[in-house]
Each structure stands twice: as structure tokens, then as C-alpha cells.
Write an enzyme that holds these catalytic residues in place. Sequence first.
Site, PDB file in Angstrom:
ATOM      1  N   ARG A 101       0.822  -1.233   0.078  1.00  0.00           N
ATOM      2  CA  ARG A 101       0.117  -0.023   0.079  1.00  0.00           C
ATOM      3  C   ARG A 101       1.042   1.132  -0.079  1.00  0.00           C
ATOM      4  O   ARG A 101       1.784   1.514   1.087  1.00  0.00           O
ATOM      5  CB  ARG A 101      -0.862  -0.186   1.366  1.00  0.00           C
ATOM      6  CG  ARG A 101      -1.576   1.262   1.621  1.00  0.00           C
ATOM      7  CD  ARG A 101      -2.725   1.356   2.396  1.00  0.00           C
ATOM      8  NE  ARG A 101      -4.015   0.603   1.922  1.00  0.00           N
ATOM      9  CZ  ARG A 101      -5.195   0.623   2.293  1.00  0.00           C
ATOM     10  NH1 ARG A 101      -5.210   1.626   3.279  1.00  0.00           N
ATOM     11  NH2 ARG A 101      -6.307   0.268   1.824  1.00  0.00           N
ATOM     12  N   HIS A 128      -7.422   0.708  -6.454  1.00  0.00           N
ATOM     13  CA  HIS A 128      -7.490  -0.094  -5.580  1.00  0.00           C
ATOM     14  C   HIS A 128      -8.175  -1.188  -5.846  1.00  0.00           C
ATOM     15  O   HIS A 128      -9.286  -1.420  -5.634  1.00  0.00           O
ATOM     16  CB  HIS A 128      -8.427   0.630  -4.441  1.00  0.00           C
ATOM     17  CG  HIS A 128      -8.512   0.129  -2.913  1.00  0.00           C
ATOM     18  ND1 HIS A 128      -7.657  -1.016  -2.485  1.00  0.00           N
ATOM     19  CD2 HIS A 128      -8.989   0.614  -1.809  1.00  0.00           C
ATOM     20  CE1 HIS A 128      -7.990  -1.149  -1.511  1.00  0.00           C
ATOM     21  NE2 HIS A 128      -8.874  -0.193  -0.990  1.00  0.00           N
ATOM     22  N   GLN A 131     -10.251  -3.914  -3.748  1.00  0.00           N
ATOM     23  CA  GLN A 131     -11.442  -3.144  -3.005  1.00  0.00           C
ATOM     24  C   GLN A 131     -12.592  -3.533  -4.262  1.00  0.00           C
ATOM     25  O   GLN A 131     -13.824  -3.996  -3.864  1.00  0.00           O
ATOM     26  CB  GLN A 131     -11.392  -1.717  -2.935  1.00  0.00           C
ATOM     27  CG  GLN A 131     -12.731  -1.040  -2.638  1.00  0.00           C
ATOM     28  CD  GLN A 131     -13.134  -1.216  -1.066  1.00  0.00           C
ATOM     29  OE1 GLN A 131     -12.555  -1.145  -0.322  1.00  0.00           O
ATOM     30  NE2 GLN A 131     -14.273  -1.867  -0.859  1.00  0.00           N
ATOM     31  N   ASP A 219     -17.107   7.416  -1.713  1.00  0.00           N
ATOM     32  CA  ASP A 219     -15.616   6.989  -0.949  1.00  0.00           C
ATOM     33  C   ASP A 219     -15.517   8.446  -0.121  1.00  0.00           C
ATOM     34  O   ASP A 219     -16.044   9.249  -0.031  1.00  0.00           O
ATOM     35  CB  ASP A 219     -14.678   6.905  -1.928  1.00  0.00           C
ATOM     36  CG  ASP A 219     -13.198   6.445  -1.272  1.00  0.00           C
ATOM     37  OD1 ASP A 219     -13.004   6.448  -0.102  1.00  0.00           O
ATOM     38  OD2 ASP A 219     -12.474   6.545  -2.396  1.00  0.00           O
ATOM     39  N   CYS A 259     -16.306   1.970   0.546  1.00  0.00           N
ATOM     40  CA  CYS A 259     -15.524   1.302   0.612  1.00  0.00           C
ATOM     41  C   CYS A 259     -14.954   1.253   2.217  1.00  0.00           C
ATOM     42  O   CYS A 259     -14.205   0.464   2.659  1.00  0.00           O
ATOM     43  CB  CYS A 259     -14.248   1.678  -0.273  1.00  0.00           C
ATOM     44  SG  CYS A 259     -13.873   3.403  -0.164  1.00  0.00           S
ATOM     45  N   ARG A 287     -13.731  -8.194   1.261  1.00  0.00           N
ATOM     46  CA  ARG A 287     -12.393  -7.888   1.227  1.00  0.00           C
ATOM     47  C   ARG A 287     -11.512  -9.220   1.265  1.00  0.00           C
ATOM     48  O   ARG A 287     -10.600  -9.783   0.626  1.00  0.00           O
ATOM     49  CB  ARG A 287     -11.861  -6.999   2.247  1.00  0.00           C
ATOM     50  CG  ARG A 287     -12.611  -5.620   1.892  1.00  0.00           C
ATOM     51  CD  ARG A 287     -12.168  -4.953   0.361  1.00  0.00           C
ATOM     52  NE  ARG A 287     -10.770  -4.982   0.307  1.00  0.00           N
ATOM     53  CZ  ARG A 287     -10.019  -4.118   0.712  1.00  0.00           C
ATOM     54  NH1 ARG A 287     -10.461  -2.965   1.429  1.00  0.00           N
ATOM     55  NH2 ARG A 287      -8.599  -4.142   0.434  1.00  0.00           N
TER      56      ARG A 287
HETATM   57  N1   CP Z   1     -11.283   0.130   2.209  1.00  0.00           N
HETATM   58  C1   CP Z   1     -10.000   0.138   2.616  1.00  0.00           C
HETATM   59  O1   CP Z   1      -9.324  -0.379   1.943  1.00  0.00           O
HETATM   60  O2   CP Z   1     -10.005   0.272   3.887  1.00  0.00           O
HETATM   61  P1   CP Z   1      -8.610   0.460   4.959  1.00  0.00           P
HETATM   62  O3   CP Z   1      -8.140   1.699   4.432  1.00  0.00           O
HETATM   63  O4   CP Z   1      -9.170   0.363   6.367  1.00  0.00           O
HETATM   64  O5   CP Z   1      -7.671  -0.794   4.452  1.00  0.00           O
HETATM   65  N1  NVA Z   2      -9.741   6.931  -1.712  1.00  0.00           N
HETATM   66  C1  NVA Z   2      -9.639   6.626  -0.415  1.00  0.00           C
HETATM   67  C2  NVA Z   2      -9.831   5.017  -0.165  1.00  0.00           C
HETATM   68  C3  NVA Z   2      -9.474   4.514   1.310  1.00  0.00           C
HETATM   69  C4  NVA Z   2      -9.715   3.050   1.241  1.00  0.00           C
HETATM   70  C5  NVA Z   2      -8.033   6.830   0.220  1.00  0.00           C
HETATM   71  O1  NVA Z   2      -7.079   6.767  -0.869  1.00  0.00           O
HETATM   72  O2  NVA Z   2      -7.730   7.288   1.092  1.00  0.00           O
END
Ligand code: CP
Ligand code: NVA
Length: 302
Positions: A101, A128, A131, A219, A259, A287
Site C-alpha cells: 500500500r 484500489h 476493493q 468514498d 469502501c 475483502r
Molecule cells: N477500504 C479500505 O481499503 O479500508 P482500509 O483503508 O481500512 O484498508
Molecule cells: N480513496 C480512499 C480510499 C480509502 C480506502 C483513500 O485513498 O484514502
Amino acid sequence: MKNLLSIEALNRQEIYEILELAEAMKATRGHHDVLPLAGQCWALIFSKSSTRTRVSFEVGIRELGADVMFLSASDIQLGRGEPIKDTARVMGRMLDGAVIRTYLQSDVEEFAHYSNIPTINALTDDEHPCQILADLQTIREKLGGVEGRSVCFVGDGACNVPRSWIWAAAKLDFELRIAAPPSFQPDPELLERIGPKARVVVTDDLQEAARGADVLYTDVWVSMGKEDEAAYRLSQLGPYQINRELVELAAPGAIVMHCLPAYRGKEITEETLEAHAHTLFDQAENRLHAQKAVLQLLGRNP
Ligand code: CP
Ligand code: NVA
């Protein structure tokens, strides 16, 4: 499939292969016949916060028989400037797979290239994919599948989640409507790249976009890494909220998705979130199942 770096890189058949395996993973949880990652060791390397992604990968990797370590990018030498290509070559000699990530999509791609081990994008600024796979699984459960349906994404239409949804619309046959103010609409270059066959409509007319939609999806307004822009984002995105009035415009039986994490009173109201909590938390649970499917498919080709 050697890596999962984006929805862009998947084809329709691969998406369905993952969704079918995800369904089987869910049905056989706790009594899997084989442990496809037995004897392996995977790492999660995260530069951004996470609850769902971290927990679902740590649990999923263990449930498939492997060991897993969590590495905060700032705690390893990467955080002191060691190049990704060196980090990747070291880790590639020791690990069986990596889940990353971070900010730049190119960083995950570089890691995959130099490590030569299965690499999964657990969120970048561009995509993502994990997701969206869990979202597609959820839509299959709730509505029988996304194809032939209309999905209305509300809010920051330029961030990672809608970008991955745009690629899903390029691979599968459904209508994607993105309702966002002009400064938060998807990059026109991306819309050109997906080609004319994808049914993607971008508008600032929220009500029109929501009318008759089968799925309302949102989101956060302030994605990770965009905290400096919070005030501007809140001023622009204020009207783009999923609330009771908006849900009433959608198709009868429409589902509401997020999400997560959710900011109540911002992109969704408390009332609407709680009314649709059964869907939202099934979506979060999926997930785990969708990622276990990806892990099984990647883990057998280390
Ligand atoms: N939706 C999602 O990716 O959540 P987190 O940021 O908690 O991993
Ligand atoms: N768009 C958001 C998604 C979080 C799961 C971010 O990047 O923070």
C-alpha cells in the site's frame, strides 16, 4: 496472472475467475481442503494507514497456510531512502509474495518487476483493485451480478476507487455514472484510454446520475495523502452526499456501498449508512474472501 497491480491489467475472464473462487472461499471458510500457500511467507509493506486491507490480508494469508509479516514502510530502510529496486531484490530472495500500500502506482510496478515474486496492490493513488473485486463479489451476492446494472459513484471521482471502477466498466458490461463537481472528475486522459465501448458517464448533476441507479457508491472526500486539501475538498464536495433523498431517486431495491472508512455527515449520512449497514459490512467482509482468491491464484505461481 502473476501479480495483481490494477483492474486495468485484468481481463474479463480473470475477473470472473477471481469472483468464482472468492465465492468458494467464502463458502468453505474454516474448512478449506487445501492450503495453497502452505510453507510460504508473505509481507505486507504499507506506507499508508489501513484497517480492512491490513486485517483481511493478515487473516487471509494465515488462513491459506502461510506466515505473514507487517512492515510499515517508514520502519524499514525504504523509509530512509533505500531504493525500491534494491528493497524488492532483497525481499524477492526471501519472501513468497508481497502486498503493498503506497502512493505511486509506479512504485508497486517497480517492486513487482525487481522482486519477481507475486505482488499485490493494496491501494495506490491510482487504483484500489482489491476493493473493486470485493465490491463486485458483493454486487453478485446482492443483485446477481453487475452486468446490465448501473452503478452511480458519488463524490471524489478522481481518486483511486472510482479510477478502478472505471477500469471495471471497461472490462465488464455495465453503466458507470460518476457524479462529481468539475474539479473532482476523472482525468480525461483516463477516459480516453478506456476506449469508446466502456459505458462511463461523468456529470456534475448528482440527482440525474442517481436516478434509477442500481448501486449508489461513495468514498471519503479526503483520500490519504490529500489532507492538505481538506478545506477545499469539503467546500467543493459538500453537495455530493449519499442521503435518504438521493436513495429515493435510485432504483427500487438499490443498494448503497462505501469502501470505508466512512465520515458520517460528509459523503454519507449516519441514517443512510446505518440503514444499509448489512450491505456495507458484507462488502468489508468480502475483502477477505476476494483477496484469498487472489492469493490462491498468485501463490501457486511463485
Ligand atoms: N477500504 C479500505 O481499503 O479500508 P482500509 O483503508 O481500512 O484498508
Ligand atoms: N480513496 C480512499 C480510499 C480509502 C480506502 C483513500 O485513498 O484514502
